[in-house]
Design a protein around this motif. Structure first.
Motif, PDB file in Angstrom:
ATOM      1  N   ILE A 130       0.843  -1.205   0.000  1.00  0.00           N
ATOM      2  CA  ILE A 130       0.000   0.000   0.000  1.00  0.00           C
ATOM      3  C   ILE A 130       0.873   1.248   0.000  1.00  0.00           C
ATOM      4  O   ILE A 130       0.630   2.195  -0.745  1.00  0.00           O
ATOM      5  N   GLY A 131       1.914   1.246   0.843  1.00  0.00           N
ATOM      6  CA  GLY A 131       2.822   2.389   0.882  1.00  0.00           C
ATOM      7  C   GLY A 131       3.441   2.684  -0.473  1.00  0.00           C
ATOM      8  O   GLY A 131       3.536   3.843  -0.891  1.00  0.00           O
ATOM      9  N   ASN A 132       3.849   1.630  -1.182  1.00  0.00           N
ATOM     10  CA  ASN A 132       4.425   1.817  -2.519  1.00  0.00           C
ATOM     11  C   ASN A 132       3.395   2.370  -3.495  1.00  0.00           C
ATOM     12  O   ASN A 132       3.714   3.211  -4.334  1.00  0.00           O
ATOM     13  N   GLN A 133       2.162   1.894  -3.415  1.00  0.00           N
ATOM     14  CA  GLN A 133       1.111   2.377  -4.303  1.00  0.00           C
ATOM     15  C   GLN A 133       0.817   3.862  -4.082  1.00  0.00           C
ATOM     16  O   GLN A 133       0.490   4.595  -5.007  1.00  0.00           O
ATOM     17  N   LEU A 134       0.929   4.299  -2.818  1.00  0.00           N
ATOM     18  CA  LEU A 134       0.569   5.674  -2.462  1.00  0.00           C
ATOM     19  C   LEU A 134       1.771   6.620  -2.408  1.00  0.00           C
ATOM     20  O   LEU A 134       1.599   7.818  -2.159  1.00  0.00           O
TER      21      LEU A 134
END
Length: 148
Positions: A130-134
């Motif tokens: 999720i962190g990478n996506q955001l």
């Protein structure tokens, strides 16, 4: 619109074209898609892959069904305070992480967040994904989370 966002859209469009040429269809699952929020209140929709992170995905889905926000307004600066508020009084459990929904990095997180014990591999894998996506989205961006 910033040039960074425009280039992001251009790269996504080119990638979609390449995927279409190779596969005959486009599946952008997991990629943040602009203006895809069904309720018109979010800037982007993020589809969390339940097959990759089943326990974390189930927690997100259940918490949303119980009335917690499906939208995360990114607020990285508030994460530490939100985490302290959401986990206050929730004991640690050996071999498990305390997963929060809404996440600490969301303005909607903090006190009253839904907490579930989840194995670290699932929870941390999902958190990293999720962190990478955001990563390229600024504070204040509203992201609608869907689990599929």
């Amino acid at each position: 619109m910033s040039s960074k966002k425009i280039w992001g859209f251009v790269v996504t469009a080119i990638l979609a074209g390449v995927i279409y040429l190779v596969n005959g269809h486009v599946d952008l699952g997991g990629i943040l898609n602009p203006n895809q929020a069904s309720n018109g209140q979010a800037d982007y929709t993020l589809v969390v892959p339940a097959d990759r992170y089943p326990k974390t995905a189930a927690h997100i889905k259940d918490a949303i069904a119980e009335g917690h926000s499906a939208i995360c307004t990114i607020d990285r600066g508030g994460a530490k305070a939100n985490r302290q508020l959401s986990l206050r009084g929730i004991a640690t459990k050996k071999g498990y992480d305390r997963d929060e929904w809404p996440m600490a990095m969301c303005q909607e997180g903090g006190e009253g967040a839904d907490i579930r014990y989840i194995k670290p591999s699932d929870n941390r894998g999902a958190g990293s994904w999720i962190g990478n996506q955001l990563d390229n989205y600024s504070d204040g961006t509203r992201v609608l989370f869907e689990v599929k």
